[in-house]
Design a protein around this motif. Structure first.
Motif: not given
Length: 103
Positions: A12-14, A21-22, A54-58
């Motif tokens: 997700a961080l890549a 955003v993170f 959504k990706e970071m939430t998952h």
């Protein structure tokens, strides 16, 4: 932290926008930010931002919460610290090390 969770978080961080955003949400602290404020600060279109959130939430890196008619997103500091602990658990074979002093 389980390996599967670590891989999801790193995946997700890549990505440049998600990393930005993170980092912004980490800077904002537990209070978090609304999606519109995140889009404004990072310069991402709302439709793209929705996908990234959504990706970071998952991956459990961020947590959304309802605040009236807004959704506020905040960094999941517990997950962030668990990821850092996982990555550094066996650092330097138990010997103290510093990137500034390799001896």
């Amino acid at each position: 932290m389980e390996t599967k969770q670590v891989l999801a978080a790193l995946g997700a961080l890549a990505q440049e926008s998600r990393l930005a955003v993170f980092r912004l949400l980490v800077q904002a602290g537990p209070a978090g930010l609304s999606a519109s404020k995140i889009a404004e600060e990072v310069g991402i279109a709302p439709s793209s931002l929705s996908f990234h959130l959504k990706e970071m939430t998952h991956a459990e890196l961020i947590t959304p919460r309802q605040d009236g008619r807004f959704i506020i997103y905040s960094a999941n500091f517990e997950a962030m610290n668990a990821l850092i602990a996982y990555l550094s658990a066996n650092c330097c074979g138990g010997n103290p090390c510093s990137p500034l002093n390799p001896d």
